[in-house]
Motif scaffolding. Sequence first.
Motif, PDB file in Angstrom:
ATOM      1  N   LYS A 239     -66.708 105.756 -14.799  1.00  0.00           N
ATOM      2  CA  LYS A 239     -65.632 106.527 -14.030  1.00  0.00           C
ATOM      3  C   LYS A 239     -65.906 107.813 -13.706  1.00  0.00           C
ATOM      4  CE  LYS A 239     -60.753 107.502 -13.504  1.00  0.00           C
ATOM      5  NZ  LYS A 239     -59.396 107.620 -14.009  1.00  0.00           N
TER       6      LYS A 239
ATOM      7  N   ILE B 194     -65.129  96.406  -9.337  1.00  0.00           N
ATOM      8  CA  ILE B 194     -64.711  97.835  -8.813  1.00  0.00           C
ATOM      9  C   ILE B 194     -63.389  98.184  -9.698  1.00  0.00           C
ATOM     10  CG2 ILE B 194     -63.919  99.144  -6.906  1.00  0.00           C
ATOM     11  CD1 ILE B 194     -66.880  98.424  -6.551  1.00  0.00           C
ATOM     12  N   ASP B 195     -63.580  99.236 -10.496  1.00  0.00           N
ATOM     13  CA  ASP B 195     -62.496  99.610 -11.289  1.00  0.00           C
ATOM     14  C   ASP B 195     -61.932  98.231 -12.030  1.00  0.00           C
ATOM     15  OD1 ASP B 195     -62.741 102.291 -10.835  1.00  0.00           O
ATOM     16  OD2 ASP B 195     -61.224 102.309  -9.252  1.00  0.00           O
TER      17      ASP B 195
ATOM     18  N   VAL C  70     -61.670  95.247 -11.283  1.00  0.00           N
ATOM     19  CA  VAL C  70     -61.326  94.212 -10.285  1.00  0.00           C
ATOM     20  C   VAL C  70     -62.586  93.548  -9.791  1.00  0.00           C
ATOM     21  CG1 VAL C  70     -59.895  93.654  -8.152  1.00  0.00           C
ATOM     22  CG2 VAL C  70     -59.147  95.367  -9.688  1.00  0.00           C
TER      23      VAL C  70
ATOM     24  N   ARG D 167     -59.510  93.775   0.358  1.00  0.00           N
ATOM     25  CA  ARG D 167     -59.100  94.068  -0.786  1.00  0.00           C
ATOM     26  C   ARG D 167     -59.769  95.150  -1.394  1.00  0.00           C
ATOM     27  NH1 ARG D 167     -57.442  90.302  -6.145  1.00  0.00           N
ATOM     28  NH2 ARG D 167     -59.751  90.307  -6.036  1.00  0.00           N
ATOM     29  N   THR D 168     -61.280  94.683  -1.360  1.00  0.00           N
ATOM     30  CA  THR D 168     -62.199  95.670  -2.026  1.00  0.00           C
ATOM     31  C   THR D 168     -62.325  97.029  -0.929  1.00  0.00           C
ATOM     32  OG1 THR D 168     -63.426  93.689  -2.816  1.00  0.00           O
ATOM     33  CG2 THR D 168     -64.714  95.887  -2.271  1.00  0.00           C
TER      34      THR D 168
ATOM     35  N   SER E 124     -60.506  98.220   0.910  1.00  0.00           N
ATOM     36  CA  SER E 124     -59.336  99.473   0.942  1.00  0.00           C
ATOM     37  C   SER E 124     -59.564 100.245  -0.381  1.00  0.00           C
ATOM     38  CB  SER E 124     -58.048  98.673   0.845  1.00  0.00           C
ATOM     39  OG  SER E 124     -57.929  97.962  -0.644  1.00  0.00           O
ATOM     40  N   ARG E 125     -60.497 100.200  -1.257  1.00  0.00           N
ATOM     41  CA  ARG E 125     -60.269 100.883  -2.704  1.00  0.00           C
ATOM     42  C   ARG E 125     -61.627 101.781  -2.404  1.00  0.00           C
ATOM     43  NH1 ARG E 125     -57.911  98.236  -6.823  1.00  0.00           N
ATOM     44  NH2 ARG E 125     -59.416  99.059  -8.347  1.00  0.00           N
ATOM     45  N   ILE E 126     -62.510 101.540  -1.202  1.00  0.00           N
ATOM     46  CA  ILE E 126     -63.788 102.280  -1.152  1.00  0.00           C
ATOM     47  C   ILE E 126     -63.762 103.126  -0.077  1.00  0.00           C
ATOM     48  CG2 ILE E 126     -65.995 101.653  -0.889  1.00  0.00           C
ATOM     49  CD1 ILE E 126     -65.870  99.385  -2.447  1.00  0.00           C
TER      50      ILE E 126
ATOM     51  N   GLU F  42     -51.954 100.109   6.206  1.00  0.00           N
ATOM     52  CA  GLU F  42     -51.275 101.379   5.857  1.00  0.00           C
ATOM     53  C   GLU F  42     -51.061 102.114   7.030  1.00  0.00           C
ATOM     54  OE1 GLU F  42     -52.797 103.180   2.112  1.00  0.00           O
ATOM     55  OE2 GLU F  42     -54.173 101.219   2.117  1.00  0.00           O
TER      56      GLU F  42
ATOM     57  N   PRO G 263     -60.214 107.893  -2.003  1.00  0.00           N
ATOM     58  CA  PRO G 263     -60.823 106.742  -2.691  1.00  0.00           C
ATOM     59  C   PRO G 263     -61.367 107.116  -3.723  1.00  0.00           C
ATOM     60  CG  PRO G 263     -62.394 107.455  -0.923  1.00  0.00           C
ATOM     61  CD  PRO G 263     -61.136 108.178  -0.656  1.00  0.00           C
ATOM     62  N   LYS G 264     -61.373 106.228  -4.775  1.00  0.00           N
ATOM     63  CA  LYS G 264     -61.817 106.331  -6.102  1.00  0.00           C
ATOM     64  C   LYS G 264     -63.355 105.930  -6.448  1.00  0.00           C
ATOM     65  CE  LYS G 264     -58.431 108.754  -7.781  1.00  0.00           C
ATOM     66  NZ  LYS G 264     -58.381 109.962  -7.887  1.00  0.00           N
TER      67      LYS G 264
END
Length: 247
Positions: free
Chosen positions: A26, A60-61, A63, A72-73, A75-77, A105, A155-156
Amino acid sequence: MIEIRNIHKTFGKQKVLDGVNIFAHKGSSTALIGTSGGGKSVILKILLGLIEPDEGEVFIDNVKVSHREPGRTLSRIGMLFQGSALFDSLPVWQNICFKFLKGTEKLSSKDAKELAIQNLEKVGLNYKVANKFPADLSGGMKKRVALARAIVGNPKIILFDEPTTGLDPIMTNTINSLIREIVETMDVTTLTITHDISSVQQISDNVALLDSGRIRWEGKSKELKGSKDPYVFQFINGKHNGPINVN
Protein backbone atom coordinates in the motif's frame (compact mmCIF):
# COMPACT_ATOMS: atom_id res chain seq x y z
CA MET A 1 -2.00 -3.15 -2.34
CA ILE A 2 -1.45 -5.16 -5.52
CA GLU A 3 -0.55 -8.83 -5.34
CA ILE A 4 0.08 -11.02 -8.38
CA ARG A 5 0.60 -14.66 -7.46
CA ASN A 6 2.14 -17.21 -9.83
CA ILE A 7 0.34 -15.96 -12.95
CA HIS A 8 0.54 -18.08 -16.12
CA LYS A 9 -1.00 -17.18 -19.47
CA THR A 10 -0.73 -18.83 -22.87
CA PHE A 11 -2.18 -17.67 -26.18
CA GLY A 12 -2.24 -20.53 -28.64
CA LYS A 13 1.23 -22.07 -28.45
CA GLN A 14 2.87 -18.95 -27.04
CA LYS A 15 3.58 -18.86 -23.31
CA VAL A 16 3.26 -15.16 -22.49
CA LEU A 17 3.43 -15.28 -18.68
CA ASP A 18 5.26 -18.05 -16.88
CA GLY A 19 4.81 -17.86 -13.12
CA VAL A 20 4.84 -14.10 -12.56
CA ASN A 21 4.84 -12.81 -8.98
CA ILE A 22 4.64 -9.10 -8.14
CA PHE A 23 3.80 -7.50 -4.81
CA ALA A 24 3.24 -3.76 -4.39
CA HIS A 25 2.44 -2.78 -0.82
CA LYS A 26 0.00 0.00 0.00
CA GLY A 27 1.24 3.45 -1.00
CA SER A 28 4.17 2.13 -3.05
CA SER A 29 5.12 2.94 -6.65
CA THR A 30 6.29 0.02 -8.78
CA ALA A 31 7.47 0.09 -12.39
CA LEU A 32 7.31 -2.93 -14.68
CA ILE A 33 9.91 -2.73 -17.44
CA GLY A 34 10.85 -5.07 -20.27
CA THR A 35 10.95 -5.48 -24.03
CA SER A 36 7.93 -4.94 -26.28
CA GLY A 37 5.74 -8.02 -26.51
CA GLY A 38 7.11 -9.38 -23.25
CA GLY A 39 3.74 -9.68 -21.50
CA LYS A 40 3.51 -6.38 -19.62
CA SER A 41 0.20 -5.35 -21.20
CA VAL A 42 -1.24 -8.80 -20.53
CA ILE A 43 -0.51 -8.29 -16.83
CA LEU A 44 -2.44 -5.01 -16.93
CA LYS A 45 -5.44 -6.69 -18.56
CA ILE A 46 -5.40 -9.45 -15.95
CA LEU A 47 -5.20 -6.83 -13.18
CA LEU A 48 -8.23 -5.07 -14.66
CA GLY A 49 -10.15 -8.35 -14.82
CA LEU A 50 -10.42 -8.15 -18.61
CA ILE A 51 -8.80 -11.52 -19.27
CA GLU A 52 -8.43 -14.61 -17.12
CA PRO A 53 -5.05 -16.16 -16.27
CA ASP A 54 -4.62 -19.86 -16.96
CA GLU A 55 -3.20 -20.27 -13.48
CA GLY A 56 -2.57 -18.04 -10.47
CA GLU A 57 -4.43 -15.28 -8.65
CA VAL A 58 -4.49 -11.48 -8.47
CA PHE A 59 -5.58 -9.41 -5.47
CA ILE A 60 -6.37 -5.69 -5.26
CA ASP A 61 -6.47 -4.53 -1.63
CA ASN A 62 -6.97 -8.16 -0.56
CA VAL A 63 -9.96 -8.60 -2.92
CA LYS A 64 -9.51 -11.28 -5.57
CA VAL A 65 -9.80 -10.01 -9.14
CA SER A 66 -12.34 -11.91 -11.23
CA HIS A 67 -12.76 -11.67 -14.99
CA ARG A 68 -16.41 -12.59 -14.39
CA GLU A 69 -16.95 -9.33 -12.49
CA PRO A 70 -14.60 -6.79 -14.12
CA GLY A 71 -16.82 -3.89 -13.06
CA ARG A 72 -16.06 -4.54 -9.40
CA THR A 73 -12.34 -4.31 -10.12
CA LEU A 74 -12.53 -1.33 -12.47
CA SER A 75 -14.44 0.73 -9.92
CA ARG A 76 -11.46 0.52 -7.54
CA ILE A 77 -8.77 1.48 -10.06
CA GLY A 78 -7.68 4.61 -11.91
CA MET A 79 -6.08 4.03 -15.31
CA LEU A 80 -3.90 6.20 -17.53
CA PHE A 81 -3.81 4.66 -21.00
CA GLN A 82 -0.84 4.84 -23.35
CA GLY A 83 -2.65 6.88 -26.00
CA SER A 84 -4.71 8.88 -23.45
CA ALA A 85 -7.87 7.17 -24.87
CA LEU A 86 -10.13 10.21 -24.72
CA PHE A 87 -13.55 10.18 -26.36
CA ASP A 88 -13.29 12.57 -29.32
CA SER A 89 -17.02 13.34 -29.32
CA LEU A 90 -17.12 14.43 -25.66
CA PRO A 91 -15.83 17.66 -24.08
CA VAL A 92 -13.00 17.38 -21.59
CA TRP A 93 -15.19 17.56 -18.50
CA GLN A 94 -17.34 14.66 -19.69
CA ASN A 95 -14.22 12.63 -20.49
CA ILE A 96 -12.91 13.15 -16.97
CA CYS A 97 -16.19 12.31 -15.23
CA PHE A 98 -17.44 9.73 -17.70
CA LYS A 99 -17.90 7.06 -15.03
CA PHE A 100 -20.00 9.46 -12.96
CA LEU A 101 -22.24 10.26 -15.92
CA LYS A 102 -22.66 6.74 -17.33
CA GLY A 103 -21.80 4.44 -14.43
CA THR A 104 -23.62 3.35 -11.30
CA GLU A 105 -22.32 6.24 -9.14
CA LYS A 106 -24.10 8.99 -11.07
CA LEU A 107 -23.67 12.72 -10.49
CA SER A 108 -25.66 15.58 -11.93
CA SER A 109 -24.06 17.32 -14.91
CA LYS A 110 -23.41 20.39 -12.75
CA ASP A 111 -21.66 18.41 -10.01
CA ALA A 112 -19.71 16.32 -12.54
CA LYS A 113 -18.42 19.43 -14.30
CA GLU A 114 -17.35 20.99 -10.99
CA LEU A 115 -15.54 17.78 -10.08
CA ALA A 116 -13.83 17.70 -13.47
CA ILE A 117 -12.60 21.29 -13.05
CA GLN A 118 -11.22 20.46 -9.60
CA ASN A 119 -9.23 17.59 -11.08
CA LEU A 120 -8.05 19.68 -14.03
CA GLU A 121 -6.55 22.10 -11.53
CA LYS A 122 -4.68 19.22 -9.88
CA VAL A 123 -2.88 18.53 -13.18
CA GLY A 124 -2.13 22.17 -13.94
CA LEU A 125 -4.98 22.99 -16.34
CA ASN A 126 -7.53 25.76 -15.81
CA TYR A 127 -11.32 25.68 -15.97
CA LYS A 128 -11.41 26.90 -19.59
CA VAL A 129 -10.11 23.52 -20.76
CA ALA A 130 -13.24 21.79 -19.43
CA ASN A 131 -15.36 22.78 -22.44
CA LYS A 132 -12.75 21.99 -25.08
CA PHE A 133 -12.75 18.80 -27.14
CA PRO A 134 -9.75 16.43 -27.42
CA ALA A 135 -9.06 17.61 -30.98
CA ASP A 136 -8.38 21.10 -29.58
CA LEU A 137 -5.66 19.86 -27.21
CA SER A 138 -1.93 19.29 -27.61
CA GLY A 139 -0.45 15.88 -26.83
CA GLY A 140 0.71 17.06 -23.42
CA MET A 141 -2.70 18.51 -22.57
CA LYS A 142 -4.42 15.27 -23.61
CA LYS A 143 -2.12 13.35 -21.31
CA ARG A 144 -2.91 15.67 -18.40
CA VAL A 145 -6.64 15.36 -19.06
CA ALA A 146 -6.23 11.57 -19.06
CA LEU A 147 -4.34 11.86 -15.76
CA ALA A 148 -7.18 13.96 -14.32
CA ARG A 149 -9.60 11.19 -15.35
CA ALA A 150 -7.38 8.56 -13.72
CA ILE A 151 -7.46 10.30 -10.34
CA VAL A 152 -11.11 11.42 -10.29
CA GLY A 153 -12.99 9.72 -7.48
CA ASN A 154 -9.78 9.24 -5.45
CA PRO A 155 -8.93 5.64 -6.40
CA LYS A 156 -6.47 3.82 -4.16
CA ILE A 157 -4.86 1.99 -7.09
CA ILE A 158 -3.64 3.70 -10.28
CA LEU A 159 -2.19 1.91 -13.31
CA PHE A 160 -0.02 3.84 -15.77
CA ASP A 161 0.53 2.40 -19.25
CA GLU A 162 3.52 4.13 -20.91
CA PRO A 163 2.52 7.53 -19.44
CA THR A 164 5.15 9.56 -21.33
CA THR A 165 5.18 7.86 -24.74
CA GLY A 166 5.20 10.38 -27.59
CA LEU A 167 5.93 13.39 -25.38
CA ASP A 168 8.87 15.76 -25.72
CA PRO A 169 11.46 15.85 -22.89
CA ILE A 170 9.94 18.94 -21.25
CA MET A 171 6.41 17.53 -21.18
CA THR A 172 7.76 14.13 -20.12
CA ASN A 173 9.32 15.76 -17.07
CA THR A 174 6.08 17.66 -16.40
CA ILE A 175 3.97 14.49 -16.48
CA ASN A 176 6.47 12.61 -14.32
CA SER A 177 6.45 15.41 -11.74
CA LEU A 178 2.64 15.45 -11.70
CA ILE A 179 2.50 11.68 -11.26
CA ARG A 180 4.98 11.79 -8.39
CA GLU A 181 3.10 14.61 -6.68
CA ILE A 182 -0.25 12.84 -7.07
CA VAL A 183 1.15 9.55 -5.76
CA GLU A 184 2.50 11.25 -2.66
CA THR A 185 -0.50 13.48 -1.90
CA MET A 186 -3.16 10.84 -2.60
CA ASP A 187 -1.25 7.97 -0.92
CA VAL A 188 -2.09 5.60 -3.77
CA THR A 189 -0.52 2.33 -4.87
CA THR A 190 0.71 2.48 -8.46
CA LEU A 191 1.99 0.12 -11.12
CA THR A 192 3.61 1.71 -14.17
CA ILE A 193 4.51 0.05 -17.45
CA THR A 194 7.25 1.96 -19.23
CA HIS A 195 10.39 1.69 -21.35
CA ASP A 196 11.66 5.07 -20.16
CA ILE A 197 14.36 4.45 -17.55
CA SER A 198 14.59 8.13 -16.57
CA SER A 199 10.84 8.11 -15.89
CA VAL A 200 11.21 4.96 -13.80
CA GLN A 201 13.67 6.72 -11.54
CA GLN A 202 11.42 9.76 -11.21
CA ILE A 203 8.07 8.13 -10.48
CA SER A 204 8.79 4.68 -9.03
CA ASP A 205 10.35 3.38 -5.85
CA ASN A 206 10.54 -0.25 -6.96
CA VAL A 207 11.19 -1.98 -10.29
CA ALA A 208 10.54 -5.41 -11.77
CA LEU A 209 12.04 -6.48 -15.11
CA LEU A 210 9.92 -8.89 -17.15
CA ASP A 211 11.44 -10.97 -19.93
CA SER A 212 10.04 -14.01 -21.73
CA GLY A 213 7.15 -14.19 -19.31
CA ARG A 214 9.24 -14.22 -16.13
CA ILE A 215 10.39 -11.63 -13.62
CA ARG A 216 14.17 -11.62 -14.08
CA TRP A 217 15.09 -8.88 -11.60
CA GLU A 218 13.47 -6.89 -8.79
CA GLY A 219 14.90 -4.02 -6.79
CA LYS A 220 14.85 -0.32 -6.00
CA SER A 221 14.75 2.12 -8.90
CA LYS A 222 17.90 3.81 -7.59
CA GLU A 223 19.73 0.48 -7.98
CA LEU A 224 19.01 0.15 -11.71
CA LYS A 225 21.92 2.03 -13.24
CA GLY A 226 24.53 0.50 -10.98
CA SER A 227 23.21 -3.04 -11.26
CA LYS A 228 25.52 -5.72 -12.60
CA ASP A 229 22.61 -8.07 -13.25
CA PRO A 230 22.98 -9.16 -16.91
CA TYR A 231 19.28 -8.62 -17.72
CA VAL A 232 19.25 -5.12 -16.24
CA PHE A 233 22.58 -4.17 -17.83
CA GLN A 234 21.47 -5.27 -21.29
CA PHE A 235 18.07 -3.58 -21.05
CA ILE A 236 19.07 -0.16 -19.72
CA ASN A 237 22.11 0.06 -22.02
CA GLY A 238 20.27 -1.15 -25.12
CA LYS A 239 22.77 -3.91 -25.85
CA HIS A 240 22.03 -6.51 -28.52
CA ASN A 241 24.04 -9.24 -26.83
CA GLY A 242 22.88 -10.66 -23.52
CA PRO A 243 20.31 -12.97 -21.93
CA ILE A 244 17.35 -11.02 -23.38
CA ASN A 245 16.40 -12.40 -26.79
CA VAL A 246 15.96 -9.41 -29.12
CA ASN A 247 15.30 -11.36 -32.33
